[in-house]
Design a protein around this motif. Sequence first.
Motif, PDB file in Angstrom:
ATOM      1  N   ALA A 204       0.771  -0.220   5.383  1.00 55.10           N
ATOM      2  CA  ALA A 204       0.842   0.505   4.117  1.00 55.10           C
ATOM      3  C   ALA A 204       0.348   1.946   4.304  1.00 55.10           C
ATOM      4  O   ALA A 204      -0.623   2.191   5.022  1.00 55.10           O
TER       5      ALA A 204
ATOM      6  N   THR B 164      -3.803  -4.848   2.119  1.00 51.42           N
ATOM      7  CA  THR B 164      -2.864  -4.485   1.051  1.00 51.42           C
ATOM      8  C   THR B 164      -1.887  -5.638   0.868  1.00 51.42           C
ATOM      9  O   THR B 164      -1.770  -6.519   1.724  1.00 51.42           O
ATOM     10  N   ALA B 165      -1.167  -5.616  -0.246  1.00 49.23           N
ATOM     11  CA  ALA B 165      -0.228  -6.697  -0.541  1.00 49.23           C
ATOM     12  C   ALA B 165       0.872  -6.801   0.497  1.00 49.23           C
ATOM     13  O   ALA B 165       1.310  -7.899   0.849  1.00 49.23           O
ATOM     14  N   ALA B 166       1.327  -5.673   1.016  1.00 57.32           N
ATOM     15  CA  ALA B 166       2.448  -5.673   1.952  1.00 57.32           C
ATOM     16  C   ALA B 166       2.051  -6.170   3.329  1.00 57.32           C
ATOM     17  O   ALA B 166       2.893  -6.671   4.082  1.00 57.32           O
ATOM     18  N   GLY B 167       0.786  -6.023   3.704  1.00 61.28           N
ATOM     19  CA  GLY B 167       0.357  -6.432   5.032  1.00 61.28           C
ATOM     20  C   GLY B 167       0.900  -5.519   6.112  1.00 61.28           C
ATOM     21  O   GLY B 167       1.143  -4.334   5.883  1.00 61.28           O
TER      22      GLY B 167
ATOM     23  N   TRP C 233       1.709  -1.017  -4.193  1.00 61.68           N
ATOM     24  CA  TRP C 233       2.221  -2.380  -4.148  1.00 61.68           C
ATOM     25  C   TRP C 233       1.072  -3.352  -4.382  1.00 61.68           C
ATOM     26  O   TRP C 233       0.042  -3.286  -3.708  1.00 61.68           O
ATOM     27  N   THR C 234       1.245  -4.266  -5.325  1.00 62.50           N
ATOM     28  CA  THR C 234       0.130  -5.122  -5.753  1.00 62.50           C
ATOM     29  C   THR C 234       0.342  -6.608  -5.513  1.00 62.50           C
ATOM     30  O   THR C 234      -0.566  -7.404  -5.743  1.00 62.50           O
ATOM     31  N   ALA C 235       1.531  -7.019  -5.082  1.00 62.71           N
ATOM     32  CA  ALA C 235       1.768  -8.446  -4.849  1.00 62.71           C
ATOM     33  C   ALA C 235       2.797  -8.629  -3.745  1.00 62.71           C
ATOM     34  O   ALA C 235       3.635  -7.761  -3.508  1.00 62.71           O
ATOM     35  N   HIS C 236       2.714  -9.794  -3.083  1.00 61.70           N
ATOM     36  CA  HIS C 236       3.640 -10.120  -2.003  1.00 61.70           C
ATOM     37  C   HIS C 236       4.156 -11.533  -2.221  1.00 61.70           C
ATOM     38  O   HIS C 236       3.365 -12.470  -2.377  1.00 61.70           O
TER      39      HIS C 236
ATOM     40  N   PRO D 139       6.490 -14.655  -0.685  1.00 69.15           N
ATOM     41  CA  PRO D 139       7.235 -15.179   0.472  1.00 69.15           C
ATOM     42  C   PRO D 139       8.709 -15.360   0.111  1.00 69.15           C
ATOM     43  O   PRO D 139       9.062 -15.571  -1.048  1.00 69.15           O
TER      44      PRO D 139
ATOM     45  N   ARG E 115       3.880  -5.126   9.280  1.00 70.04           N
ATOM     46  CA  ARG E 115       5.121  -5.609   9.867  1.00 70.04           C
ATOM     47  C   ARG E 115       5.240  -5.093  11.298  1.00 70.04           C
ATOM     48  O   ARG E 115       4.698  -4.038  11.632  1.00 70.04           O
TER      49      ARG E 115
END
Length: 278
Positions: free
Chosen positions: A229, A165-168, A268-271, A273, A170
Motif C-alpha cells: 500500500a 493495511t487491508a490490501a496487504g 482501502w479499508t476492507a479486503h 477473498p 502482493r
Amino acid sequence: MPKLSDVIAVFEEVYPPRWAESWDAVGLVCGDPEAEVRRVLFAVDPVRAVVDEAVEWGADLLVTHHPLYLRGTTTVAATGFKGRVVHNLIKHDIALHVAHTNADHADPGVSDALAEAVGLKVTGPLVADPTDPAGRRGSGRIGELPEPMTLAAFAARVAAGLPATAAGVRAAGDPERPVRRVAVCGGSGDSFLAEARAAGVDAYVTADLRHHPASEATEAAPVALVDAAHWATEWPWLTLAARELTGRADSRGWQLETRVSTRVTDPWTAHAPMPYAP
C-alpha cells in the motif's frame, strides 16, 4: 520555545525545498511564523482524522508527507474537506508543513526508511541525483538482504515490516525464486520499473503498481515485483523525520516534543477473498 520559523528552518536543513520536483507543492501551507512550537505531529496524509489527532494532542505543528493542495486551489472555504482541514488547523493554531519529493530525494529519505523496514542494507540510490557529488541522494534505493531468501519469504518479510493495511502485500514472480539484491521506492514507483530492471536487482518493492506496467515489466525481465500500500511504504519515514528534527532540536536546547501518528489513513479499508475460479 522555538518559533515556527525556527523549526521550519531547521527541518528544511534536512529536507531542502529545492530538492522537490518542479510539479510538487512543499513547504509551509498555513501557520504564523512567529508562533511558538512545543509539539510536532508527523503523519503521511493531511486528512481530517489526522487533524483531529493533532487537535486532541495539542500539536502546534503538523508535518505531513503528502501535500494538501498539490494542484492549487482558488478557495479554502470549509464547504470542502480540504477547506475544512485548513479551517480546523487555523482555528486551533496548528501549522501545516509538507515535505514530499524533497523527502523522497533526501539522504536519508523515504526510501531509506522503507529499505530499513524490510531488512535491507542500502548501497545507493536507484536513480541518482546528478547534483549530489556523493552519489547518495536520488529516487528510490538499492539494497541487499543479509542472505538470500525466496520471493515468498521476502514478500512475507515486507508484510511483517510495514504497518498493516487491508490490501496487504502482493508479489509477482516465481514464489521460489531467490531474492538478495532489491530496489525499493516509497510511494508510487512504476515510473522506475525500467531503472530497476537496468540495475539488475532480483526484486523491486514499491506501491501502486498498475496491471499493464507490471505485466510488461515481468515479461521484459525476471525481476520480481512486490507491491504494498502507498501509505504503508511511506509511513516508516515519519519516525526517521521525527528523529532528525528531535536531534537538531536537542542540540539547540529546544524543548520540542514529537509524535508519529499511527492512524491508518490508507483509503482501502476492507479486503474480501475471491473464491470464484474461472
